[in-house]
Design a protein around this motif. Structure first.
Motif, PDB file in Angstrom:
ATOM      1  N   VAL A  11       7.399  73.058  43.201  1.00 14.23           N
ATOM      2  CA  VAL A  11       7.860  73.101  41.805  1.00 14.23           C
ATOM      3  C   VAL A  11       6.662  73.226  40.869  1.00 14.23           C
ATOM      4  N   ASP A  12       5.597  72.471  41.137  1.00 19.30           N
ATOM      5  CA  ASP A  12       4.400  72.537  40.301  1.00 19.30           C
ATOM      6  C   ASP A  12       3.761  73.924  40.348  1.00 19.30           C
ATOM      7  N   HIS A  13       3.664  74.499  41.549  1.00 19.64           N
ATOM      8  CA  HIS A  13       3.050  75.820  41.675  1.00 19.64           C
ATOM      9  C   HIS A  13       3.881  76.900  40.985  1.00 19.64           C
ATOM     10  N   GLY A  67       6.686  56.526  37.310  1.00 21.20           N
ATOM     11  CA  GLY A  67       7.787  56.129  38.170  1.00 21.20           C
ATOM     12  C   GLY A  67       8.812  57.233  38.258  1.00 21.20           C
ATOM     13  N   GLU A  68       9.890  56.942  38.959  1.00 18.38           N
ATOM     14  CA  GLU A  68      10.925  57.948  39.148  1.00 18.38           C
ATOM     15  C   GLU A  68      11.564  58.350  37.825  1.00 18.38           C
ATOM     16  N   GLY A  69      11.733  57.404  36.907  1.00 21.46           N
ATOM     17  CA  GLY A  69      12.382  57.708  35.644  1.00 21.46           C
ATOM     18  C   GLY A  69      11.429  58.042  34.525  1.00 21.46           C
ATOM     19  N   SER A  70      10.127  58.083  34.793  1.00 21.00           N
ATOM     20  CA  SER A  70       9.165  58.334  33.732  1.00 21.00           C
ATOM     21  C   SER A  70       8.929  59.822  33.555  1.00 21.00           C
ATOM     22  N   THR A  71       8.273  60.155  32.449  1.00 22.03           N
ATOM     23  CA  THR A  71       7.937  61.547  32.198  1.00 22.03           C
ATOM     24  C   THR A  71       6.629  61.871  32.891  1.00 22.03           C
ATOM     25  N   PRO A  72       6.424  63.114  33.237  1.00 19.79           N
ATOM     26  CA  PRO A  72       5.235  63.479  33.992  1.00 19.79           C
ATOM     27  C   PRO A  72       3.991  63.710  33.148  1.00 19.79           C
ATOM     28  N   GLU A  73       3.934  63.221  31.918  1.00 16.37           N
ATOM     29  CA  GLU A  73       2.805  63.482  31.058  1.00 16.37           C
ATOM     30  C   GLU A  73       1.527  62.888  31.620  1.00 16.37           C
ATOM     31  N   GLY A  74       0.440  63.639  31.469  1.00 21.90           N
ATOM     32  CA  GLY A  74      -0.873  63.124  31.819  1.00 21.90           C
ATOM     33  C   GLY A  74      -1.361  63.480  33.203  1.00 21.90           C
ATOM     34  N   ALA A  75      -0.505  63.624  34.175  1.00 16.56           N
ATOM     35  CA  ALA A  75      -0.971  63.932  35.527  1.00 16.56           C
ATOM     36  C   ALA A  75      -1.448  65.369  35.557  1.00 16.56           C
ATOM     37  N   THR A  76      -2.619  65.586  36.140  1.00 12.92           N
ATOM     38  CA  THR A  76      -3.187  66.927  36.115  1.00 12.92           C
ATOM     39  C   THR A  76      -3.468  67.485  37.496  1.00 12.92           C
ATOM     40  N   GLU A  77      -3.301  66.722  38.543  1.00 13.28           N
ATOM     41  CA  GLU A  77      -3.610  67.254  39.858  1.00 13.28           C
ATOM     42  C   GLU A  77      -2.450  67.062  40.820  1.00 13.28           C
ATOM     43  N   ALA A  78      -2.329  68.001  41.735  1.00 11.34           N
ATOM     44  CA  ALA A  78      -1.291  67.923  42.760  1.00 11.34           C
ATOM     45  C   ALA A  78      -1.782  67.028  43.895  1.00 11.34           C
ATOM     46  N   VAL A  79      -0.905  66.702  44.788  1.00  5.97           N
ATOM     47  CA  VAL A  79      -1.278  65.890  45.943  1.00  5.97           C
ATOM     48  C   VAL A  79      -2.175  66.717  46.849  1.00  5.97           C
ATOM     49  N   SER A  80      -3.348  66.183  47.172  1.00  2.00           N
ATOM     50  CA  SER A  80      -4.288  66.902  48.028  1.00  2.00           C
ATOM     51  C   SER A  80      -3.914  66.708  49.502  1.00  2.00           C
ATOM     52  N   PRO A 107       3.025  68.379  35.687  1.00  2.00           N
ATOM     53  CA  PRO A 107       3.465  68.280  37.079  1.00  2.00           C
ATOM     54  C   PRO A 107       4.589  67.271  37.275  1.00  2.00           C
ATOM     55  N   VAL A 108       5.288  67.416  38.369  1.00  2.00           N
ATOM     56  CA  VAL A 108       6.344  66.479  38.739  1.00  2.00           C
ATOM     57  C   VAL A 108       5.697  65.108  38.976  1.00  2.00           C
ATOM     58  N   PRO A 109       6.269  64.042  38.406  1.00  2.00           N
ATOM     59  CA  PRO A 109       5.666  62.719  38.634  1.00  2.00           C
ATOM     60  C   PRO A 109       5.767  62.315  40.097  1.00  2.00           C
ATOM     61  N   ARG A 110       4.698  61.745  40.597  1.00  2.00           N
ATOM     62  CA  ARG A 110       4.651  61.307  41.987  1.00  2.00           C
ATOM     63  C   ARG A 110       4.400  59.810  42.032  1.00  2.00           C
TER      64      ARG A 110
END
Length: 99
Positions: free
Chosen positions: A35-37, A77-90, A62-65
């Motif tokens: 989804v992020d890509h 968390g699951e119900g939070s917004t994805p703001e601020g995260a800038t990297e995908a899972v490596s 990105p989708v919150p993880r």
């Protein structure tokens, strides 16, 4: 110890040890990465095809993880917004997660 180590990922012991990250399977992580890509690809397409006078669109969030904190230091968390995260899972993070 062998029995505890091989408990299902959704067991209470695994949730206690790993927290919210124990609820995400490999499929969930791969789907979030997909989804992020796709969002980044659509964003790049939009950037390239906008006029010179148009504003550059904001990059996608990105989708919150689970276990990832945003720029404010708050855990997503699951119900939070994805703001601020800038990297995908490596790949190394996935390897660490699945031990």
């Amino acid at each position: 110890m062998v029995m505890i180590k091989h408990l299902p990922t959704d067991s209470a012991v695994q949730r206690e040890i790993h927290g919210e990250t124990a609820e995400w399977s490999l499929t969930d992580h791969l789907l979030a990465a997909t989804v992020d890509h796709l969002a980044v690809a659509n964003w790049m397409f939009q950037c390239v095809n906008t006029g010179e006078d148009d504003e550059t669109p904001d990059p996608p969030k990105p989708v919150p993880r689970p276990g990832v904190t945003d720029e404010d230091g708050e855990e997503q968390g699951e119900g939070s917004t994805p703001e601020g995260a800038t990297e995908a899972v490596s790949p190394s993070a996935l390897a660490r997660f699945f031990g």
